[in-house]
Design a protein around this motif. Structure first.
Motif, PDB file in Angstrom:
ATOM      1  N   UNK A  94       0.032 -10.114 -10.875  1.00 61.72           N
ATOM      2  CA  UNK A  94      -0.615  -9.441 -12.001  1.00 61.72           C
ATOM      3  C   UNK A  94      -1.800  -8.612 -11.549  1.00 61.72           C
ATOM      4  N   UNK A  95      -2.603  -9.162 -10.640  1.00 70.21           N
ATOM      5  CA  UNK A  95      -3.750  -8.411 -10.105  1.00 70.21           C
ATOM      6  C   UNK A  95      -3.279  -7.178  -9.328  1.00 70.21           C
ATOM      7  N   UNK A  96      -2.217  -7.364  -8.540  1.00 67.94           N
ATOM      8  CA  UNK A  96      -1.712  -6.261  -7.724  1.00 67.94           C
ATOM      9  C   UNK A  96      -1.162  -5.138  -8.598  1.00 67.94           C
ATOM     10  N   UNK A  97      -0.405  -5.513  -9.643  1.00 68.00           N
ATOM     11  CA  UNK A  97       0.174  -4.503 -10.529  1.00 68.00           C
ATOM     12  C   UNK A  97      -0.906  -3.714 -11.258  1.00 68.00           C
ATOM     13  N   UNK A  98      -2.029  -4.370 -11.547  1.00 73.49           N
ATOM     14  CA  UNK A  98      -3.095  -3.722 -12.312  1.00 73.49           C
ATOM     15  C   UNK A  98      -4.054  -2.925 -11.430  1.00 73.49           C
ATOM     16  N   UNK A  99      -4.397  -3.482 -10.251  1.00 75.32           N
ATOM     17  CA  UNK A  99      -5.432  -2.853  -9.429  1.00 75.32           C
ATOM     18  C   UNK A  99      -4.946  -2.413  -8.048  1.00 75.32           C
ATOM     19  N   UNK A 100      -3.724  -2.786  -7.680  1.00 78.46           N
ATOM     20  CA  UNK A 100      -3.257  -2.484  -6.330  1.00 78.46           C
ATOM     21  C   UNK A 100      -4.071  -3.238  -5.297  1.00 78.46           C
ATOM     22  N   UNK A 101      -4.258  -2.648  -4.125  1.00 81.50           N
ATOM     23  CA  UNK A 101      -5.027  -3.310  -3.062  1.00 81.50           C
ATOM     24  C   UNK A 101      -6.531  -3.184  -3.262  1.00 81.50           C
ATOM     25  N   UNK A 102      -6.936  -2.560  -4.380  1.00 80.72           N
ATOM     26  CA  UNK A 102      -8.353  -2.535  -4.729  1.00 80.72           C
ATOM     27  C   UNK A 102      -8.822  -3.936  -5.141  1.00 80.72           C
ATOM     28  N   UNK A 103      -7.855  -4.751  -5.598  1.00 77.49           N
ATOM     29  CA  UNK A 103      -8.166  -6.139  -5.931  1.00 77.49           C
ATOM     30  C   UNK A 103      -8.342  -6.931  -4.638  1.00 77.49           C
ATOM     31  N   UNK A 104      -9.495  -7.582  -4.500  1.00 76.83           N
ATOM     32  CA  UNK A 104      -9.766  -8.354  -3.288  1.00 76.83           C
ATOM     33  C   UNK A 104      -8.775  -9.501  -3.142  1.00 76.83           C
ATOM     34  N   UNK A 105      -8.396 -10.122  -4.279  1.00 75.60           N
ATOM     35  CA  UNK A 105      -7.411 -11.210  -4.245  1.00 75.60           C
ATOM     36  C   UNK A 105      -6.081 -10.702  -3.699  1.00 75.60           C
ATOM     37  N   UNK A 141      -5.519  -7.942  -1.944  1.00 78.79           N
ATOM     38  CA  UNK A 141      -5.642  -7.464  -0.569  1.00 78.79           C
ATOM     39  C   UNK A 141      -5.608  -8.626   0.427  1.00 78.79           C
ATOM     40  N   UNK A 142      -6.362  -9.690   0.116  1.00 80.95           N
ATOM     41  CA  UNK A 142      -6.390 -10.865   1.000  1.00 80.95           C
ATOM     42  C   UNK A 142      -5.006 -11.498   1.096  1.00 80.95           C
ATOM     43  N   UNK A 143      -4.323 -11.615  -0.056  1.00 82.19           N
ATOM     44  CA  UNK A 143      -2.984 -12.206  -0.070  1.00 82.19           C
ATOM     45  C   UNK A 143      -2.001 -11.353   0.724  1.00 82.19           C
ATOM     46  N   UNK A 144      -2.129 -10.025   0.625  1.00 82.51           N
ATOM     47  CA  UNK A 144      -1.229  -9.130   1.358  1.00 82.51           C
ATOM     48  C   UNK A 144      -1.450  -9.248   2.867  1.00 82.51           C
ATOM     49  N   UNK A 145      -2.713  -9.356   3.277  1.00 83.24           N
ATOM     50  CA  UNK A 145      -3.010  -9.497   4.705  1.00 83.24           C
ATOM     51  C   UNK A 145      -2.439 -10.808   5.252  1.00 83.24           C
ATOM     52  N   UNK A 146      -2.501 -11.877   4.446  1.00 86.26           N
ATOM     53  CA  UNK A 146      -1.918 -13.151   4.869  1.00 86.26           C
ATOM     54  C   UNK A 146      -0.399 -13.041   4.958  1.00 86.26           C
ATOM     55  N   UNK A 176      -5.150  -5.179  10.657  1.00 87.30           N
ATOM     56  CA  UNK A 176      -5.543  -3.812  10.287  1.00 87.30           C
ATOM     57  C   UNK A 176      -4.820  -2.784  11.153  1.00 87.30           C
ATOM     58  N   UNK A 177      -4.742  -3.053  12.462  1.00 84.98           N
ATOM     59  CA  UNK A 177      -4.070  -2.119  13.372  1.00 84.98           C
ATOM     60  C   UNK A 177      -2.597  -1.976  13.011  1.00 84.98           C
ATOM     61  N   UNK A 178      -1.971  -3.109  12.651  1.00 83.92           N
ATOM     62  CA  UNK A 178      -0.548  -3.094  12.310  1.00 83.92           C
ATOM     63  C   UNK A 178      -0.302  -2.275  11.042  1.00 83.92           C
ATOM     64  N   UNK A 179      -1.121  -2.505  10.010  1.00 82.25           N
ATOM     65  CA  UNK A 179      -0.952  -1.785   8.744  1.00 82.25           C
ATOM     66  C   UNK A 179      -1.206  -0.289   8.931  1.00 82.25           C
ATOM     67  N   UNK A 180      -2.219   0.043   9.736  1.00 80.01           N
ATOM     68  CA  UNK A 180      -2.543   1.451   9.981  1.00 80.01           C
ATOM     69  C   UNK A 180      -1.423   2.175  10.720  1.00 80.01           C
ATOM     70  N   UNK A 181      -0.619   1.415  11.472  1.00 86.98           N
ATOM     71  CA  UNK A 181       0.463   2.035  12.244  1.00 86.98           C
ATOM     72  C   UNK A 181       1.689   2.364  11.387  1.00 86.98           C
ATOM     73  N   UNK A 182       1.746   1.840  10.158  1.00 89.76           N
ATOM     74  CA  UNK A 182       2.905   2.079   9.303  1.00 89.76           C
ATOM     75  C   UNK A 182       2.819   3.452   8.634  1.00 89.76           C
ATOM     76  N   UNK A 183       3.987   4.074   8.456  1.00 92.80           N
ATOM     77  CA  UNK A 183       4.019   5.288   7.637  1.00 92.80           C
ATOM     78  C   UNK A 183       4.113   4.877   6.173  1.00 92.80           C
TER      79      UNK A 183
END
Length: 473
Positions: free
Chosen positions: A401-412, A414-419, A373-380
């Motif tokens: 497909x989930x990302x294109x439709x919902x962005x990071x609002x999709x829990x799937x 968001x979790x995949x992006x954090x990994x 979270x700290x790393x992502x928050x530090x990005x412009x």
């Protein structure tokens, strides 16, 4: 060769208890061959087996009948059988067949001469049953268990050490090494087949069944107790118990006592097989209940087989009179009672370890997520957009497909992006639980798929304080 109701398989008890391994079709061949032996035969003959009938019996494709039947026969010829003599010390190691001949559409087989005492002119200490029953079974182990239980059907109970039964059945150490597997594929399968009914008649295919009990020694199951139930009487296949008594064809009579029943006669036979003379055996049957006699016969045999005593007869008498079986059970129970506090303590300790490990994993995940979270928050915005674009290309079709439709609002998504971020930017000590814990003095083994276990721990509180202070900074 077609199994008929009159086809009886008769073999000595030593052969029933012999150690060997045969496939289902190999057993069908041997048992069919035994059923062709005439009670008056003084020597083994060439016994004819019709290839067409063997094909039906084995469920073999008729197109390859001769080839496949021959393969089974040749395999039987290579098989070894190990027969323990009555004294428990001597043994015979031999092959089933001495010769195989093909004549037209028949295969002619002859038993090895060393098997004569176990198959010919049997007057005592033998077991017999109908061929038509056993050829229906679908498991080779079921056939063996059936014969072993038929041997004791009048006594209604038979007890085995688990390892001894495995040896009799020819099961290698590596196969069904876990008891639950042995029970599932051998014991439960036999029980299942004993309970099957004929689709046409609705009658049970087997004339016996059993209920199974187990006895533990410590935390391991050591003994199996088969409580045998006979469904119906079989005049043709029932054992003529009067011929199992060496001294007379009449039922033995105790002085001033009525004739013995079938169960007592079988007990008398077993005692004599253990080397107890008839007078002593009769006295034991009069003085002690049958369950006590049977349990101690089995215990004496077990000790004798292990070489703990030479005189099996004297060992058997002592075991029954002193009731070793009850003493053994009492001793086992005392050991279990003595170990109960230790087991309970170990269980509580393991539960505490499990809780501490879960707490430690929770702390690791909190710190890891905090770092991401700290790393992502530090990005412009430009950096974040570039990272998301790279993530979108690298992820799988479903997540994309989930990302294109919902962005990071999709829990799937968001979790995949954090990994994705963790794998790309976090160090090994920040991203791997085992390494992370090791850096803090905690020895952990395992991985995500296999699970983790601890080797040593210090207080969870100390690391919790450390993590909280880092997160505050």
């Amino acid at each position: 060769m077609r199994p008929q109701k009159s086809n009886i398989v008769r073999q000595s008890n030593q052969l029933v208890e012999a150690r060997y391994s045969l496939t289902l079709n190999e057993q069908r061949v041997i048992l069919s061959l035994i059923s062709m032996i005439h009670s008056k035969d003084k020597d083994f003959q060439y016994y004819d087996l019709d290839i067409t009938q063997l094909t039906k019996l084995m469920g073999i494709d008729p197109k390859h009948a001769t080839r496949d039947v021959e393969n089974v026969i040749f395999s039987v010829q290579d098989r070894v059988i190990f027969i323990r003599e009555a004294d428990g010390q001597d043994y015979l190691r031999t092959h089933w067949l001495s010769a195989v001949k093909k004549v037209g559409n028949k295969i002619q087989l002859r038993f090895d001469p060393s098997l004569k005492p176990y198959l010919l002119q049997l007057k005592k200490q033998f077991t017999q049953f109908q061929l038509e029953i056993i050829v229906q079974f679908k498991s080779a182990y079921t056939i063996r268990i059936y014969a072993l239980l038929k041997q004791y059907v009048s006594l209604k109970v038979r007890k085995f050490e688990v390892n001894e039964l495995r040896k009799i059945l020819g099961i290698e150490k590596e196969k069904y090494s876990e008891f639950k597997e042995f029970k599932r594929w051998v014991l439960n399968q036999a029980k299942k087949e004993f309970e099957e009914k004929d689709e046409k008649t609705g009658k049970y295919k087997s004339d016996i069944t059993f209920e199974l009990e187990t006895e533990r020694e410590g935390k391991f199951i050591k003994y199996l107790i088969f409580n045998i139930k006979q469904r119906c009487k079989e005049p043709q296949a029932s054992l003529d118990l009067s011929k199992n008594v060496e001294s007379s064809e009449k039922l033995p009579v105790l002085k001033k006592e009525p004739l013995l029943g079938n169960e007592q006669i079988d007990a008398l036979r077993l005692l004599k097989e253990n080397g107890v003379n008839e007078t002593t055996a009769s006295r034991l049957i009069k003085d002690f209940p049958l369950p006590r006699i049977i349990e101690n016969i089995n215990l004496a045999r077990s000790k004798h087989t292990k070489g703990k005593a030479k005189d099996l007869g004297a060992l058997t008498v002592s075991a029954i009179r002193d009731d070793w079986a009850t003493a053994t059970k009492s001793s086992q129970k005392q050991v279990e009672d003595d170990n109960k506090p230790k087991r309970e303590s170990q269980a509580a300790h393991q539960e505490q370890e499990k809780k501490e490990l879960e707490d430690l994993k929770s702390i690791f995940q909190k710190e890891r997520h905090h770092q991401i979270d700290k790393l992502i928050e530090s990005w412009d915005k430009v950096t974040l957009k570039a990272e998301l674009s790279e993530f979108e290309k690298a992820t799988n079709k479903v997540i994309r497909g989930r990302f294109e439709k919902y962005g990071l609002e999709s829990q799937f998504a968001k979790t995949a992006f954090m990994e994705f971020v963790a794998k790309k930017y976090l160090s090994l000590s920040e991203n791997d639980f085992v390494v992370w814990a090791g850096d803090r003095g905690y020895e952990i083994e395992g991985n995500v798929s296999a699970g983790y276990r601890r080797r040593s721990f210090k207080s969870i509180g100390s690391i919790l304080d450390e993590v909280v202070s880092k997160m505050d900074r």
